[in-house]
Structure formats: structure tokens, C-alpha cells
Scaffold this motif. Structure first.
Motif, PDB file in Angstrom:
ATOM      1  N   LEU A 265       0.803  -1.225   0.000  1.00 61.00           N
ATOM      2  CA  LEU A 265       0.000   0.000   0.000  1.00 61.00           C
ATOM      3  C   LEU A 265       0.836   1.275   0.000  1.00 61.00           C
ATOM      4  N   LYS A 266       2.124   1.173  -0.237  1.00 58.29           N
ATOM      5  CA  LYS A 266       2.997   2.351  -0.166  1.00 58.29           C
ATOM      6  C   LYS A 266       2.988   3.175  -1.445  1.00 58.29           C
ATOM      7  N   THR A 267       2.696   2.553  -2.574  1.00 60.39           N
ATOM      8  CA  THR A 267       2.647   3.285  -3.837  1.00 60.39           C
ATOM      9  C   THR A 267       1.332   2.974  -4.546  1.00 60.39           C
ATOM     10  N   TYR A 268       0.899   3.886  -5.419  1.00 59.01           N
ATOM     11  CA  TYR A 268      -0.338   3.700  -6.160  1.00 59.01           C
ATOM     12  C   TYR A 268      -0.333   4.636  -7.364  1.00 59.01           C
ATOM     13  N   ASP A 269      -1.210   4.363  -8.335  1.00 56.36           N
ATOM     14  CA  ASP A 269      -1.243   5.169  -9.560  1.00 56.36           C
ATOM     15  C   ASP A 269      -2.005   6.470  -9.368  1.00 56.36           C
ATOM     16  N   VAL A 270      -3.178   6.397  -8.735  1.00 55.27           N
ATOM     17  CA  VAL A 270      -4.007   7.592  -8.588  1.00 55.27           C
ATOM     18  C   VAL A 270      -4.966   7.407  -7.414  1.00 55.27           C
ATOM     19  N   GLU A 271      -5.319   8.522  -6.766  1.00 56.51           N
ATOM     20  CA  GLU A 271      -6.339   8.508  -5.724  1.00 56.51           C
ATOM     21  C   GLU A 271      -7.545   9.296  -6.203  1.00 56.51           C
ATOM     22  N   MET A 272      -8.744   8.760  -5.978  1.00 59.72           N
ATOM     23  CA  MET A 272      -9.959   9.402  -6.492  1.00 59.72           C
ATOM     24  C   MET A 272     -11.131   9.151  -5.553  1.00 59.72           C
ATOM     25  N   PRO A 273     -12.154  10.021  -5.622  1.00 59.05           N
ATOM     26  CA  PRO A 273     -13.372   9.778  -4.838  1.00 59.05           C
ATOM     27  C   PRO A 273     -14.255   8.729  -5.516  1.00 59.05           C
ATOM     28  N   VAL A 274     -14.953   7.957  -4.724  1.00 65.27           N
ATOM     29  CA  VAL A 274     -15.885   6.954  -5.241  1.00 65.27           C
ATOM     30  C   VAL A 274     -17.136   6.980  -4.364  1.00 65.27           C
ATOM     31  N   THR A 275     -18.289   7.065  -5.016  1.00 66.47           N
ATOM     32  CA  THR A 275     -19.562   6.976  -4.300  1.00 66.47           C
ATOM     33  C   THR A 275     -20.298   5.736  -4.769  1.00 66.47           C
ATOM     34  N   LEU A 276     -20.640   4.871  -3.855  1.00 67.11           N
ATOM     35  CA  LEU A 276     -21.361   3.638  -4.179  1.00 67.11           C
ATOM     36  C   LEU A 276     -22.717   3.660  -3.488  1.00 67.11           C
ATOM     37  N   ARG A 277     -23.719   3.157  -4.184  1.00 68.11           N
ATOM     38  CA  ARG A 277     -25.052   3.038  -3.595  1.00 68.11           C
ATOM     39  C   ARG A 277     -25.699   1.760  -4.088  1.00 68.11           C
ATOM     40  N   ARG A 278     -26.351   1.074  -3.174  1.00 65.49           N
ATOM     41  CA  ARG A 278     -27.072  -0.151  -3.530  1.00 65.49           C
ATOM     42  C   ARG A 278     -28.462  -0.094  -2.901  1.00 65.49           C
ATOM     43  N   ASN A 279     -29.469  -0.359  -3.698  1.00 65.48           N
ATOM     44  CA  ASN A 279     -30.834  -0.472  -3.208  1.00 65.48           C
ATOM     45  C   ASN A 279     -31.269  -1.930  -3.343  1.00 65.48           C
ATOM     46  N   LEU A 280     -31.666  -2.533  -2.221  1.00 62.26           N
ATOM     47  CA  LEU A 280     -32.010  -3.947  -2.223  1.00 62.26           C
ATOM     48  C   LEU A 280     -33.442  -4.153  -1.742  1.00 62.26           C
ATOM     49  N   LYS A 281     -34.064  -5.199  -2.274  1.00 56.12           N
ATOM     50  CA  LYS A 281     -35.407  -5.567  -1.834  1.00 56.12           C
ATOM     51  C   LYS A 281     -35.469  -7.069  -1.651  1.00 56.12           C
ATOM     52  N   LEU A 282     -35.971  -7.486  -0.496  1.00 52.19           N
ATOM     53  CA  LEU A 282     -36.157  -8.894  -0.172  1.00 52.19           C
ATOM     54  C   LEU A 282     -37.653  -9.157  -0.115  1.00 52.19           C
ATOM     55  N   GLU A 283     -38.129 -10.150  -0.872  1.00 50.01           N
ATOM     56  CA  GLU A 283     -39.555 -10.451  -0.945  1.00 50.01           C
ATOM     57  C   GLU A 283     -39.806 -11.926  -0.677  1.00 50.01           C
ATOM     58  N   LEU A 284     -40.721 -12.199   0.243  1.00 52.63           N
ATOM     59  CA  LEU A 284     -41.148 -13.565   0.484  1.00 52.63           C
ATOM     60  C   LEU A 284     -42.053 -14.012  -0.662  1.00 52.63           C
ATOM     61  N   LEU A 285     -41.720 -15.148  -1.280  1.00 55.86           N
ATOM     62  CA  LEU A 285     -42.514 -15.650  -2.384  1.00 55.86           C
ATOM     63  C   LEU A 285     -43.538 -16.655  -1.852  1.00 55.86           C
ATOM     64  N   LYS A 286     -44.763 -16.451  -2.176  1.00 56.23           N
ATOM     65  CA  LYS A 286     -45.827 -17.338  -1.709  1.00 56.23           C
ATOM     66  C   LYS A 286     -45.909 -18.588  -2.596  1.00 56.23           C
TER      67      LYS A 286
END
Length: 286
Positions: A265-286
Motif C-alpha cells: 500500500l505504499k505506492t499507487y497510480d491515482v487517488e480518487m473519490p468513489v460513491t457507491l449506492r445499492r438499493n435492495l429488496k427482499l420479498e417472500l414468495l408465496k
């Protein structure tokens, strides 16, 4: 990313609004898990998976034996049938019974890590160890005093992953048939990680960083992520048997990323911001 723990069951002695799960011998049911993902506010795809749950008795404890049946992934460019990966997951069990536990199985199928850990998190949100069963009309909200530290590394693509969460439970509504509970997993107001590098110990968002991850990159390179994670789960629970009827999860991460970092982790090519979002839905199936 999901927050994962070994959950032990406390004892309650009050009239519960949120019921403990009551299992019925031989019961079989399925859940549909849908996940929409966004990267830097741009939609990147949807996955849909089906799990089958069979009620079994493990010693003296009722539990759910889970196997995965199907998975499909959809993007703007293509559709992938990943059901072979789903079927290759070995059956495992969880239990929402008062004396049961919610444990992660060994994560050995890369294409199913997300589904397995997300389903686990939905169960964690109403597990007795988080004390949703302590909610009542007179105790509609409480903050769990214990900070929850998780490890979500899978040793395949996620080489290292830790987070730290403050849990708040809130009773949204209840009637004769259903109870709705909000479980909020928030970054604590005080630092709680053992940072991989000094930079991670510095707050760069509204709260101290509570998330850090190393993902496998190209060749011997890795990608380092750190920042703030929070997610909110809304669970609709059947008052007759304590079963999740449906649930949703809003998972947001505000991160920094160091791309193509060396293994130390001492060297790297570039540093950048990242925004992640996940929307999940769990549904009981009859």
C-alpha cells in the motif's frame, strides 16, 4: 458492504411487539433478492437471486437450511445467467429462534458473495441479539450501546475488509397483522477502526472513517478503499410467526480509492473519490 457478526441470543421477559420467529416443522419457502447498484450516481446494473429455505431441527434448535436456486445479472450491455454459481453454494443454516444464531457460511463462490452476505444482513437486522424484540409502544427507539465490528473479506476478490457500525432500532408501525421495524447502521461519532494506513485514521467526511477494504486488482496490484458506510433496513414482519414478509435496504458509501496500489500500500497510480449506492429488496414468495 455488509456488516457481519456472530450473534448470540439474549433473554427477554416482556410483552413483545416484534415477535420471535416461530418455525413450523417441514415448512419450505423462498425469497427473491433484487439488488440495484449505482457507481458515482450512475446506474450500473441489477441482480436478481432466489433462495429456498427449509425448516429443520439442529439438535434442539429450529433453523432454516438455505440453498440458492437462481441468479441473473442485468446491465445495459448484457444479461448473465449465474444460476450455476447459485446452485454451487453449499446449503447452510441460520436461525431467528430465541436460542438460534445467524452465522455466515464459508464464502467460496465469488459470484454469490453479495447475495449471501446481504441475505445475512437482512436477518441480522431483526435478530434477537440486536434486540428488536425490545421495541414497544413505550420504547419505540433505542441505540444499541455496543459498536459492532465486522470483517467481510472473502480471500478471493476482497482480500481485506473491516467496518464498524452503530446500530439504532426504531418501531415504525404495528397492527394486528404486521410490524415494521427500521434498523439503522450508522458510522459512530468516534473513530473505531484499526486503520490500515495513517490516512484512514483522518476524517474526510462528516464522520470518522468506519470502512476500509482491499480488493484484488490487476496482476499483483490491489485497490484500496476507505471512507464512510451507512445503511438502513426496513423490515416488515408477520406478527403471527415473526417471519420477514419483505424488507428493503439502502446502502451508501462515500469513499476514497487508491487505484493500482502495491501490496504493501505504499505506492499507487491515482487517488480518487468513489460513491457507491445499492438499493435492495427482499420479498417472500408465496
Amino acid at each position: 458492504m455488509r456488516f457481519l457478526w456472530l450473534l448470540f441470543i439474549p433473554f427477554f421477559s416482556f410483552s413483545q411487539v416484534v415477535k420471535f420467529r416461530q418455525y413450523r416443522e417441514g415448512e419450505i419457502f423462498r425469497y427473491k433478492l433484487t439488488t440495484d447498484t449505482y457507481n458515482n450516481d450512475k446506474y450500473t446494473g441489477t441482480s436478481v437471486a432466489i433462495s429456498e429455505h427449509r425448516v429443520v431441527k439442529e439438535g434442539s434448535i429450529w433453523a432454516e437450511s438455505i440453498k440458492w436456486l437462481e441468479k441473473a445479472s442485468f446491465t445495459s450491455k448484457d444479461t448473465l445467467n449465474l444460476s450455476t454459481a447459485a446452485l454451487s453454494v453449499k446449503p447452510y443454516s441460520v436461525s431467528l429462534a430465541p436460542e438460534g444464531r445467524v452465522l455466515l457460511p464459508k464464502l467460496s463462490v465469488p459470484d454469490m458473495v453479495g447475495e449471501i452476505t446481504d441475505l445475512n444482513t437482512f436477518y441480522v437486522a431483526i435478530a434477537p441479539a440486536l434486540k428488536a424484540q425490545a421495541l414497544s409502544e413505550n420504547n419505540r427507539e433505542f441505540i444499541n450501546p455496543e459498536l459492532r465490528k465486522g470483517n467481510f473479506a472473502d480471500s478471493m476478490t476482497i482480500l481485506y475488509g473491516t467496518d464498524c457500525i452503530q446500530v439504532t432500532q426504531r418501531l415504525i408501525s404495528t397492527d394486528k397483522q404486521y410490524t415494521i421495524v427500521e434498523t439503522k447502521f450508522s458510522p459512530p461519532v468516534v473513530p473505531c477502526l484499526e486503520p490500515l494506513i495513517d490516512t484512514i485514521a483522518t476524517s474526510i467526511f462528516d464522520y470518522p472513517n468506519n470502512f476500509q477494504m482491499i480488493r484484488k486488482g490487476n496482476g499483483d496490484k490491489v485497490n484500496l478503499f476507505w471512507g464512510v458506510e451507512e445503511f438502513i433496513i426496513m423490515s416488515k414482519i408477520d406478527n403471527q410467526n415473526g417471519q420477514i414478509v419483505e424488507a428493503s435496504m439502502d446502502n451508501r458509501l462515500k469513499l476514497r480509492m487508491r487505484y493500482n496500489a502495491s501490496p504493501d500500500l505504499k505506492t499507487y497510480d491515482v487517488e480518487m473519490p468513489v460513491t457507491l449506492r445499492r438499493n435492495l429488496k427482499l420479498e417472500l414468495l408465496k
